[in-house]
Motif scaffolding. Sequence first.
Motif, PDB file in Angstrom:
ATOM      1  N   SER B  66       0.813  -1.207   0.000  1.00  0.00           N
ATOM      2  CA  SER B  66       0.000   0.000   0.000  1.00  0.00           C
ATOM      3  C   SER B  66       0.851   1.265   0.000  1.00  0.00           C
ATOM      4  O   SER B  66       2.062   1.222   0.197  1.00  0.00           O
ATOM      5  CB  SER B  66      -0.945  -0.004   1.196  1.00  0.00           C
ATOM      6  OG  SER B  66      -0.374   0.652   2.293  1.00  0.00           O
ATOM      7  N   SER B  67       0.168   2.394  -0.188  1.00  0.00           N
ATOM      8  CA  SER B  67       0.875   3.675  -0.282  1.00  0.00           C
ATOM      9  C   SER B  67       1.007   4.331   1.078  1.00  0.00           C
ATOM     10  O   SER B  67       1.480   5.450   1.170  1.00  0.00           O
ATOM     11  CB  SER B  67       0.103   4.604  -1.205  1.00  0.00           C
ATOM     12  OG  SER B  67      -1.122   4.947  -0.592  1.00  0.00           O
ATOM     13  N   ARG B  68       0.584   3.627   2.136  1.00  0.00           N
ATOM     14  CA  ARG B  68       0.547   4.252   3.457  1.00  0.00           C
ATOM     15  C   ARG B  68       1.915   4.819   3.850  1.00  0.00           C
ATOM     16  O   ARG B  68       2.881   4.108   4.005  1.00  0.00           O
ATOM     17  CB  ARG B  68       0.030   3.252   4.504  1.00  0.00           C
ATOM     18  CG  ARG B  68       0.858   2.011   4.649  1.00  0.00           C
ATOM     19  CD  ARG B  68       0.181   0.967   5.542  1.00  0.00           C
ATOM     20  NE  ARG B  68      -0.962   0.337   4.860  1.00  0.00           N
ATOM     21  CZ  ARG B  68      -1.437  -0.865   5.158  1.00  0.00           C
ATOM     22  NH1 ARG B  68      -0.908  -1.572   6.121  1.00  0.00           N
ATOM     23  NH2 ARG B  68      -2.464  -1.365   4.503  1.00  0.00           N
ATOM     24  N   GLU B  69       1.948   6.148   4.028  1.00  0.00           N
ATOM     25  CA  GLU B  69       3.167   6.804   4.457  1.00  0.00           C
ATOM     26  C   GLU B  69       3.437   6.437   5.916  1.00  0.00           C
ATOM     27  O   GLU B  69       4.539   6.627   6.430  1.00  0.00           O
ATOM     28  CB  GLU B  69       2.983   8.324   4.314  1.00  0.00           C
ATOM     29  CG  GLU B  69       4.258   9.067   4.059  1.00  0.00           C
ATOM     30  CD  GLU B  69       3.981  10.410   3.422  1.00  0.00           C
ATOM     31  OE1 GLU B  69       3.661  10.438   2.216  1.00  0.00           O
ATOM     32  OE2 GLU B  69       4.055  11.428   4.123  1.00  0.00           O
ATOM     33  N   HIS B  70       2.390   5.894   6.560  1.00  0.00           N
ATOM     34  CA  HIS B  70       2.511   5.408   7.932  1.00  0.00           C
ATOM     35  C   HIS B  70       3.651   4.388   8.043  1.00  0.00           C
ATOM     36  O   HIS B  70       4.217   4.228   9.118  1.00  0.00           O
ATOM     37  CB  HIS B  70       1.205   4.767   8.385  1.00  0.00           C
ATOM     38  CG  HIS B  70      -0.022   5.592   8.089  1.00  0.00           C
ATOM     39  ND1 HIS B  70      -0.424   5.884   6.805  1.00  0.00           N
ATOM     40  CD2 HIS B  70      -0.920   6.185   8.902  1.00  0.00           C
ATOM     41  CE1 HIS B  70      -1.523   6.632   6.849  1.00  0.00           C
ATOM     42  NE2 HIS B  70      -1.844   6.831   8.101  1.00  0.00           N
ATOM     43  N   ASN B  95       8.048   7.738  -0.692  1.00  0.00           N
ATOM     44  CA  ASN B  95       7.590   8.216   0.615  1.00  0.00           C
ATOM     45  C   ASN B  95       8.754   8.414   1.574  1.00  0.00           C
ATOM     46  O   ASN B  95       8.778   9.377   2.341  1.00  0.00           O
ATOM     47  CB  ASN B  95       6.608   7.224   1.241  1.00  0.00           C
ATOM     48  CG  ASN B  95       5.253   7.241   0.548  1.00  0.00           C
ATOM     49  OD1 ASN B  95       4.959   8.146  -0.233  1.00  0.00           O
ATOM     50  ND2 ASN B  95       4.437   6.242   0.829  1.00  0.00           N
TER      51      ASN B  95
END
Lengths: 420, 163
Positions: B66-70, B95
């Motif tokens: 996923s693209s989650r910057e988290h 990211n």
Amino acid sequence: MGMTMTQKILAAHAGLDHVEVGQLIMAQLDLVLGNDITSPVAIDVMKDMDTKGVFDRERIALVMDHFVPNKDIKSAEHCKCVREFACQHEISHFYDVGQMGIEHALLPEKGLVVAGDVVIGADSHTCTYGALGAFSTGVGSTDMAAGMATGQAWFKVPEAIRFKLVGKPGPYISGKDIILHIIGLIGVDGARYQSMEFDGEGIQYLSMDDRFTIANMAIEGGAKNGIFPVDDQTLAYIKEHADRKPLVYEADADADYAAEYTIDLSSLKPTVSFPHLPENTRTIDQIEDIAIDQVVIGSCTNGRLSDLKAAAEILKGRKVADRVRTIIIPATQQIYLDAMQAGYLKTFIEAGAVVSTPTCGPCLGGYMGILAAGERCVSTTNRNFVGRMGDVTSEVYLASPAVAAASAVTGRISGPADLI
Amino acid sequence: MKAAHGKVFKYGDNVDTDVIIPARYLNSSDPADLARHCMEDIDRDFVSRVDTGDIIVAEKNFGCGSSREHAPIAIKAAGVSCVIAETFARIFYRNAINIGLPIVECKEAAADIEAGDEVEVDFDSGLITNHTRKKTYQGQAFPPFMQKIIDAEGLVNYINTNR
Ligand code: SF4
């Protein structure tokens, strides 16, 4: 040297006549997307930027889809943060409970993307809009913030892999089987930093829904984007949904590709990805007896009307197996309504499935169908990583809606042919 | 000169964003909350064992999914000073640069370094030194454009100084 379709779109948005592989460019954006998980981070980042506001309130889409209707207080706070931002900046395309759908099904349906666009979204499956002949790619929240503030994003011009689709798919072979087959072929990093460009006469047999499913999972091959040529079907879809004019780009005849594959659609069989990577594919005839506990039909990959139709045709007059929880989630309100009018929802409920309001929910292990230790689920979603849908020892098998529905009936991983 | 120096946590191919920070914790975007669950589904002991400055070394396609910057935020907030891998998934790569988490691609280092090794990374030269094994590896330097973002300590500062 000629350019690929992706390179042409990027060049045009960077104001250049020509771009080369590896070139770093600054491109103008047609749309910036975020959801209820990624937007709050972006909104926070924007506060640190010296910016007065957003670059264009008409070109930002904020979709509350992952944890809505909100599953807990923290997720409610996230939506509240985005709602207040949307209100403050008068964002035209803010979709909350009641209007929302899963973002990648919703945006094309609302006509927010047309052929020739450059779109970034703080969600990895933003690559879905390649089905419309647009360049679209997933980014993080900082890129989203910069995009909302400036209307621009930096890109490294990718090289491309060409997938020539030939032949006509047989019965029950859907876009999902095609993309799972391709990911099995190239692996989860097979197209890393690259575009997946589809062409060939086989595309004429693929519905727009099939193409959305295929472009959606380009990221599962590690790709930057996946893109389809624009044909009459694409133009008809755009005309029906959007007000803006599409811009049609075609790859040059002498475009250079890093690799080329020919996929004979007529030879494909229903395909399933085994845990815990989408590349672990097997065709249905290679699968032994595997009992399952849950089936999920939905997501930005396979929650569209034709997906629900495929499931309804199999579930009509049948019952789901004892102890197989079957969860069906239309991807948008419109799809929900259309499925209701077509009688699919009645079929599902009579078969013993539950039908939910649109949400990402179980796809990312959020809520609405979390797996306990050791449980197995056949799902029409796009990822089967460790712990993706629940406990780290649970298992997700990725498949088409037809395979998922057939499996719900038998209680084991099954193809539609097993039911006859 | 900026450098990282610490002990290594080692992982294999395709470490995905779901194991770096599981979605069940994405109802928070507070870095400290995220750091508490970093790597939880691949390495339960990571959070209790990691010290500020430590280094993650992995093989192919680190950060896929996923693209989650988290994910890079969780790693950075857990105290990790650098991630070395043979290759990174594209969104994670982007990211990490955007939030100022140093990352280095180096096939040789990814293959040779083992868990617990004491490693130093010089970001200016891309040189990786393995003090435990008395070896060095040459990591890939960033193109000048990305180096500017890194020098500005992330995209936000870069944009603020360039508009
Ligand atoms: S349905 Fe799943 S993959 Fe699609 S946007 Fe939602 S969480 Fe992501």
